[in-house]
Write an enzyme that holds these catalytic residues in place. Structure first.
Site, short mmCIF file in Angstrom:
data_model
loop_
_atom_site.label_atom_id
_atom_site.label_comp_id
_atom_site.label_asym_id
_atom_site.label_seq_id
_atom_site.Cartn_x
_atom_site.Cartn_y
_atom_site.Cartn_z
N ASP A 352 0.81 -1.10 0.05
CA ASP A 352 0.16 -0.06 -0.12
C ASP A 352 0.83 1.07 0.20
O ASP A 352 1.81 1.42 0.81
CB ASP A 352 -0.80 0.06 1.21
CG ASP A 352 -1.87 1.08 1.46
OD1 ASP A 352 -2.63 1.46 0.62
OD2 ASP A 352 -1.49 1.71 2.20
N GLU A 388 1.91 -0.35 -4.86
CA GLU A 388 1.10 0.72 -5.37
C GLU A 388 1.92 1.92 -5.51
O GLU A 388 2.23 2.82 -4.55
CB GLU A 388 -0.01 1.00 -4.27
CG GLU A 388 -1.05 2.00 -4.28
CD GLU A 388 -1.84 2.16 -3.49
OE1 GLU A 388 -3.33 2.47 -3.84
OE2 GLU A 388 -1.68 2.50 -2.41
#
Lengths: 692, 80
Positions: A352, A388
């Site tokens: 993330d 990401e």
């Protein structure tokens, strides 16, 4: 000198292995803090409510506090109190009145029970965090639990080890996927055991998926402000324990349920990838609670403003940023990743806000410490690594900027494909996205699989909602519909949300097929959001982070017939992708012939690219093995516009073209075109011809 | 001489198939260059879909969003 407390003895122990480690005769405790003055180990009774001993860690070696307690066994509950200066303006927030969890804890008992005592300062005082609070937070804190590292028998089963070019990712959520599934026993729904249940695994296997990507399963608390609104943190991007599974997903078997789940997927040949959140923690900004890092060594664990250490750098948008530039913080992340890989047998990670991890004092650096540590690691360099590739800080958008060895979520793919099927002229960009985004990834030996292609993910509209709503509908989140994204590139085709209009529903169904077919016929690594294979809706909510409810849970029952048709269509196109090498390119220089045609059957001209048009794409390889069922040529036709287009099928080479599928009429399969001839390409449709 | 020609041809062929070095054109590929920036977010507008969930109010006691008053976040580490 030994220290005694309530008949417990503590010896110097070792600094070498951080966390609480059982050696068969006792437990060694070790915790890093460069600025603490002393550290106390608090032991609790099995209820976690009564402190039975407080032992000062007797030794301090290389900035690590440590001690060994003979006779302690797995199951022991514990926490730390850390003494040092409370001096926020210089980055220090020690407060021994606050019980702290061990950053290396493998398991937790209990949850954060929000209380004013969690804050190291007087919440009501106008000077806020410059004040000091003396209330004990222990009654309101979860307790760490010592585990036996050898308690689970993996039975020496092999891992699937799916090659990247063959990988098909399925993004899902442990609770969301299982909570309403009638095929899963009630007591297992919402748990790891439910996720690993035969019904779950068999279903995912039946789709043709190779790799399940689970949204965060590291231990995380609920946000206080959500609880006050009667909501919960559903997604889990709010980690507090980087080594512990989220106990909220425990079933009857507890932590073993996680391992059982992994083993079940592996037995089915499916990999398990974890979505991990190392970029920030649940402690928020300077006004947030003191739960772990903040009280152990705030200045080392977090990035603070260069000239105002009271405040945090906030490249994550969540209040704090983990300081990966510190070697012990970097070690924590590496140790965590290795733990999940070696002890919990997971097969990869999706990071993330991955850009954060590559930030150094001068900004993002793909040769930063984090990336270097991963690249040289003999264990981690061999698992699947998906970034990401963005954060909200300056220079945070790094799509294509991650180092070799990494795959990336490709939002350019998402946005371009959405625009194309909406009818906006993005033809040249669409061409690049369809072929693996070589403009981004054809460098330094990176392969087409580095592009993780997706139409929808957990964050944003589902596929169904992408073709059903013009606007987000997030009222249930309690923020007056101000949260979530406004730029969705969606279209409702005449009515907002569900409608009885058959014409509108027919277009939506076709567009869903167009998106799915584009995804699975594109080069790169496809990622499917769970439920999109049958048109799951969140009723227009594009930010379900706080919806632990019907909105986010996958519904399995009473679905219309069209849902089952879409599911079968999805299975069919995944099967084609898996069977046909032409649909999953492994190498940029594989001799692939790539020809773009216009509707007249000629090559696309520069003017036609500029105007935007219906497209024809031939891809072929003459060197593919002569094997029955393996195609040597594929012709893909795309018509994003409302009206039909007669498409002149070009003829070259040997043999006629066989229509494998068209998204406008699934019954048309098998049509053979042997000479130059017009094919009626219906509005908003895709057709796939193949040879032989 | 014949051997030399064969060797040079092999080198040329291998280099054409290589996955390293500068980007080379496929034997037949009329794909146009893409026009990045047409649709995808740019640096000024980073991908909005960050996966970190919704934002809490700036006054939330849990303090999950707000930064120092009057001090915009800066990049890099403030810690030595």
């Amino acid at each position: 000198m030994d220290t005694k407390s309530n008949h417990f003895v503590i010896e110097p122990g070792s600094w070498l292995q951080l966390g609480a480690n059982y050696d068969g005769e006792g437990v060694n405790f070790a915790i890093f803090s460069a600025h603490a003055e002393r550290v106390e180990l608090c032991l609790y009774d099995p209820t976690g409510k009564i402190e039975i001993a407080r032992l000062e860690l007797p030794e301090y070696t290389h900035e690590i506090w440590h001690g060994y307690v003979p006779g302690l066994k797995p199951g022991t509950l514990y926490g730390f109190r850390v003494h040092g200066p409370y001096d926020p303006e210089n980055g220090h927030r020690f407060n021994p009145n606050k019980l702290l969890i061990d950053p290396y804890a493998r398991e937790f008992v209990g949850d954060v029970d929000w209380n004013e005592a969690h804050f190291a300062y007087d919440l009501l005082h106008e000077d806020k965090d410059l004040t000091f609070d003396e209330r004990d937070s222990a009654p309101f804190m979860p307790k760490c639990r010592v585990i036996d590292p050898n308690e689970f028998d993996w039975q020496d089963r092999n891992r699937p080890s799916i090659a990247w070019p063959a990988t098909i990712v399925y993004e899902t959520h442990v609770k969301g996927f299982t909570q309403l599934n009638p095929a899963i026993p009630m007591d297992l729904r919402g748990t790891f055991e439910g996720m690993g249940h035969k019904a779950s695994v068999d279903y995912i296997k039946s789709l043709g998926i190779t790799s399940v990507e689970l949204m965060p399963v590291h231990y995380f608390p609920d946000d206080q402000h959500l609880l006050e609104k009667g909501l919960h943190n559903f997604w889990g991007y709010n980690t507090l324990g980087f080594f512990a599974p989220a106990s909220r997903y425990y079933g009857p078997k507890g932590i073993q349920g996680f391992r059982d789940m992994v083993r079940s997927f592996h037995d089915a040949g499916i990999e398990v990838i974890l979505d991990v959140v190392y970029n920030h923690t649940a402690e928020g900004n300077e006004l947030g609670p003191t739960l772990s890092f903040k009280g152990i060594d705030n200045f080392s664990y977090y990035r603070t403003m260069p000239d105002q250490h009271r405040y945090y750098i906030n490249d994550t948008g969540t209040g704090n940023t983990v300081n990966t530039s510190h070697p012990r913080v970097l070690q924590l992340i590496m140790d965590s990743l290795r733990y999940w890989t070696e002890s919990m047998h997971v097969d990869g990670f999706r990071f993330d806000l991955g850009t954060i991890l590559g930030r150094e004092p001068q900004g993002f650096d793909e040769r930063g410490g984090f990336f270097d540590a991963i690249t040289q690691d003999p264990v981690l360099s061999k698992v699947k690594l998906i970034g990401e590739p963005w954060d909200i800080g300056p220079g945070g958008y790094q799509v294509g900027g991650f180092p070799p060895g990494w795959a990336e979520w490709n939002d350019k793919y998402r946005d371009t494909v959405r625009e194309y099927w909406k009818g906006t002229n993005v033809s040249t960009d669409f061409a690049a996205r369809l072929l693996g985004s070589g403009d981004l990834y054809d460098q330094r030996g990176r392969r087409p699989w580095a592009s993780v292609n997706f139409i929808a993910a957990h964050d944003g509209f589902t596929l169904n909602d992408l073709v059903s709503y013009n606007e987000k509908h997030n009222d249930a989140n309690g923020e007056d519909n101000n949260d979530g994204h406004n730029d969705n590139r969606s279209y409702n085709y005449g009515a907002e949300g569900p409608t009885e209009d058959e014409g509108i529903n027919a277009v939506r169904d076709r567009q869903k097929r167009n998106f799915l077919a584009t995804l699975f016929f594109s080069h790169g690594t496809p990622m499917l959001l769970a439920g999109d294979e049958f048109g799951r809706s969140q009723m227009g909510n594009n930010n379900g982070y706080c919806q632990d409810s019907d909105i986010s849970w996958v519904h399995w029952e009473n679905l219309p017939e069209t849902c089952e048709e879409l599911r079968e269509f999805t299975r069919q196109i995944i099967k084609l992708r898996r069977e046909q090498p032409l649909l999953r390119r492994e190498n940029w220089r594989d001799g692939l012939e790539i020809k773009w045609f216009n509707a007249g059957g000629g090559f696309q001209t520069p003017e036609q690219w500029d105007e935007g048009s219906t497209l024809g794409l031939h891809i072929g390889r003459t060197d593919l093995r002569e094997e029955e069922g393996i195609w040597h040529d594929v012709l893909l036709l795309f018509n994003p516009f409302e009206g039909n287009v007669p498409f002149r099928i070009p003829q070259f080479g040997e043999g006629g073209w066989v229509l494998e599928l068209t998204t406008s009429d699934l019954s048309k399969r098998g049509l053979v075109i042997t000479k130059e001839k017009d094919f009626e390409l219906e509005g908003r449709s895709l057709a796939l011809f193949r040879r032989p | 001489m014949k051997r030399l020609i064969i060797a040079l041809s092999t080198v040329a062929l291998l280099s054409a198939c290589s996955d390293s070095g500068e980007k080379q054109k496929d034997p037949i590929n009329n794909t146009p260059p893409s026009q990045p920036g047409n649709t995808a977010p740019t640096d000024r507008s980073p991908s909005p879909q960050t996966g970190t969930g919704g934002q809490s109010p700036a006054t939330s006691p849990s303090g999950t969003t707000n930064t120092a008053p009057g001090n915009p976040p800066q990049t890099g580490s403030g810690n030595p």
